[in-house]
Design a protein around this motif. Structure first.
Motif, short mmCIF file in Angstrom:
data_model
loop_
_atom_site.label_atom_id
_atom_site.label_comp_id
_atom_site.label_asym_id
_atom_site.label_seq_id
_atom_site.Cartn_x
_atom_site.Cartn_y
_atom_site.Cartn_z
N PHE A 159 0.85 -1.19 0.00
CA PHE A 159 0.00 0.00 0.00
C PHE A 159 0.88 1.24 0.00
O PHE A 159 2.09 1.18 0.25
N GLN A 160 0.26 2.39 -0.29
CA GLN A 160 0.89 3.70 -0.17
C GLN A 160 0.43 4.36 1.14
O GLN A 160 -0.64 4.03 1.65
N VAL A 161 1.23 5.29 1.62
CA VAL A 161 0.82 6.12 2.75
C VAL A 161 1.14 7.57 2.41
O VAL A 161 2.25 7.88 1.94
N THR A 162 0.17 8.44 2.63
CA THR A 162 0.35 9.88 2.41
C THR A 162 -0.13 10.63 3.64
O THR A 162 -1.32 10.58 3.98
N VAL A 163 0.79 11.30 4.33
CA VAL A 163 0.44 12.16 5.45
C VAL A 163 0.55 13.59 4.95
O VAL A 163 1.63 14.13 4.76
N GLU A 164 -0.59 14.20 4.70
CA GLU A 164 -0.64 15.54 4.11
C GLU A 164 -0.21 16.62 5.10
O GLU A 164 0.46 17.58 4.73
N ASP A 165 -0.62 16.47 6.35
CA ASP A 165 -0.37 17.51 7.36
C ASP A 165 0.55 16.95 8.43
O ASP A 165 0.18 16.02 9.17
N LEU A 166 1.77 17.49 8.53
CA LEU A 166 2.71 17.02 9.53
C LEU A 166 2.32 17.53 10.91
O LEU A 166 1.80 18.64 11.06
N PRO A 167 2.59 16.74 11.95
CA PRO A 167 2.09 17.08 13.30
C PRO A 167 2.63 18.39 13.87
O PRO A 167 1.92 19.09 14.59
N SER A 168 3.90 18.72 13.60
CA SER A 168 4.49 19.91 14.20
C SER A 168 5.71 20.33 13.39
O SER A 168 6.16 19.62 12.48
N ASP A 169 6.27 21.47 13.76
CA ASP A 169 7.48 21.97 13.08
C ASP A 169 8.67 21.05 13.30
O ASP A 169 9.66 21.13 12.56
N ASP A 170 8.61 20.19 14.31
CA ASP A 170 9.71 19.25 14.53
C ASP A 170 9.89 18.29 13.36
O ASP A 170 10.96 17.70 13.21
#
Length: 376
Positions: A234-245
Motif C-alpha cells: 500500500f501507499q501512505v500519504t500524510v498531508e499535514d505534519l504534526p508539528s514543526d519538529d
C-alpha cells in the motif's frame, strides 16, 4: 493535418502524441523532440528539469473542490491508469490502496466525497494511533489507486508510439528560442506544433513579445525524494505534519515551501519517499538534511518499513516540477504561420492529469485546426 511535432518528451509529450495518433489516423508523420528522452543517455546539466524518469507518481488529485474541469481531467486519467494496471503487465502501473491522512479540520478531498475513485473506506482510530497520529486531530481514508513507475511507463509509451510506424523520437540538446528554431531542427514545417516543454516554455516563447507576461508565470517547484529498497502492499500519504519538529530547516527557510510525508511502492520493488515543494528554486543541489528528515518521518508513520531492518537510501534525487501561476496552460495560438497548442505548466500533477489533458489537446485540434481546414 498530416504532420505534427510534439516538443517535449516527458509524460505530457508522450501521452499527447499517443492520443493524437489514436484520434487522428490521417496523421502521416509525428516527431517528438526532447532534450531528455527515456532510455537515451542523460545530459546531466539539464536532467533535473526532466522530472519524469527517476521518481514515482501516484494518482491523487490536487484539483480544488470547485475546479470541475481539472476534476474531469483527473478522473479520465485515473480510469485509464486503473485499466492499464489491470490489463497491461509491462505498463509500470501497480494498483494498490493509498492511506491518506490529514488534519480533521482539512476539507475531505472531492474524489472521496464524490466517490470518484474505488474502494473508499475510513482509517480506524487504532491505525492512526499505530502510525503515531492522534485520532482526535487526524482523520484518514483508504481508496484504490495506483503507483506509476515513470521510467517503465515512459518506456512503454515510447515503444507503443514507435510501433505505429508513424512516430519518431529525436533527441536535441539545442535550446529552442522560437518555433522557427524547431522547424530548422526538424527540417520541415509541421502542420501542428504541440508545446509540452514544461519549464522550457520560457525559452521557446522568448522571441515573442506577446508572451512576456506569460513567461513570468512559469516557475519551478523544486522537489527532493529518496529511493529505498523496500516494498509495501500500500501507499501512505500524510498531508499535514504534526508539528514543526517534522520540518527540515531547508524548507522552513524558503518562502512558500512546504513539506509532507509519503511512500509510493513502485512496480520494480523499490519505493519512493518524499517530499518537499519549493517554489522558484531552480538548483539541483541535494540537501542531506532533507533526505535524513524524509526517512525519519516516514519511519514514524510507517513502522512496517523497518520491521526487517533499518531503511537504507539507494539514492536520493532532486528534480523540478514544471509549474505555472494560474495552473496548466492549455490553449491554441498562432505564431506567424505556426499552429501551436500549448500543454505545459501542470506542476506536480503531470502523470495524474496526463491522459485527460492530452484528450483536451485533441479537442483543440478538432475545433481550432480541422474545422478551419474544412472551411477553406
Amino acid at each position: 493535418m498530416e504532420t505534427v511535432a510534439v516538443i517535449g518528451a516527458g509524460v505530457s509529450g508522450f501521452t499527447t502524441a499517443m492520443v493524437l495518433i489514436e484520434k487522428y489516423p490521417h496523421i502521416k508523420r509525428l516527431v517528438i523532440v526532447g532534450r531528455e528522452i527515456i532510455n537515451d543517455p542523460a545530459h546531466t546539466s539539464l536532467q533535473h528539469e526532466f522530472t519524469s524518469w527517476a521518481g514515482g507518481a501516484n494518482h491523487m488529485s490536487f484539483a480544488a473542490d470547485d475546479d470541475y474541469k481539472q476534476q474531469r481531467v483527473d478522473i479520465v486519467t485515473y480510469k485509464k491508469f486503473m485499466s492499464l494496471g489491470r490489463n497491461v503487465k509491462n505498463s509500470g502501473i501497480r494498483i494498490m490502496k493509498n492511506k491518506l491522512i490529514m488534519f480533521k479540520t482539512t476539507n475531505t478531498p472531492w474524489y472521496i466525497k464524490q466517490h470518484a475513485c474505488e474502494g473508499i473506506s475510513s482509517i480506524s482510530d487504532a491505525e492512526l494511533q499505530y502510525r503515531g497520529l492522534n485520532p482526535d486531530i487526524y482523520k484518514g481514508f483508504e481508496y484504490l489507486t495506483c503507483t506509476i513507475t515513470p521510467y517503465i511507463y515512459l518506456a512503454f509509451l515510447r515503444n507503443e508510439l514507435e510501433r505505429t510506424g508513424k512516430v519518431t523520437v529525436r533527441k536535441c540538446l539545442k535550446t529552442f528560442y522560437s518555433f522557427d528554431d524547431a522547424e530548422d531542427f526538424l527540417g520541415f514545417k509541421p502542420d501542428l506544433i504541440v508545446n509540452c516543454t514544461g519549464l522550457g516554455a520560457r525559452s521557446i516563447l522568448s522571441k515573442y513579445p506577446c508572451e512576456k507576461s506569460e513567461i513570468e508565470k512559469i516557475i519551478p517547484y523544486k522537489g527532493q525524494i529518496c529511493v529505498i529498497n523496500k516494498d509495501l502492499p500500500f501507499q501512505v500519504t500524510v498531508e499535514d505534519l504534526p508539528s514543526d519538529d517534522y520540518l527540515c530547516e531547508y524548507v522552513r527557510n524558503i518562502n512558500g515551501a512546504y513539506q509532507f510525508s509519503h511512500v509510493f511502492p513502485r512496480s520494480d520493488g523499490y519505493a519512493i519517499v518524499g517530499g518537499i515543494s519549493c517554489p522558484g528554486i531552480y538548483d539541483n543541489v541535494k540537501q542531506k538534511e532533507v533526505s535524513i528528515k524524509l526517512i525519519e518521518n516516514i519511519t514514524r508513520f510507517v513502522p512496517e518499513l523497518v520491521e526487517d531492518g533499518p531503511i537504507e537510501i539507494t539514492f536520493d534525487y532532486v528534480a523540478l516540477r514544471p509549474g505555472r501561476k494560474g495552473g496548466v496552460r492549455l490553449d491554441f495560438k498562432k505564431y506567424n504561420n505556426y499552429n501551436v497548442i500549448h500543454n505545459y505548466g501542470i506542476g506536480g500533477a503531470g502523470f495524474q492529469a496526463s491522459i485527460g489533458l492530452a484528450l483536451e489537446v485533441s479537442e483543440l485540434v478538432k475545433t481550432k485546426i480541422l474545422n478551419k481546414e474544412s472551411r477553406l
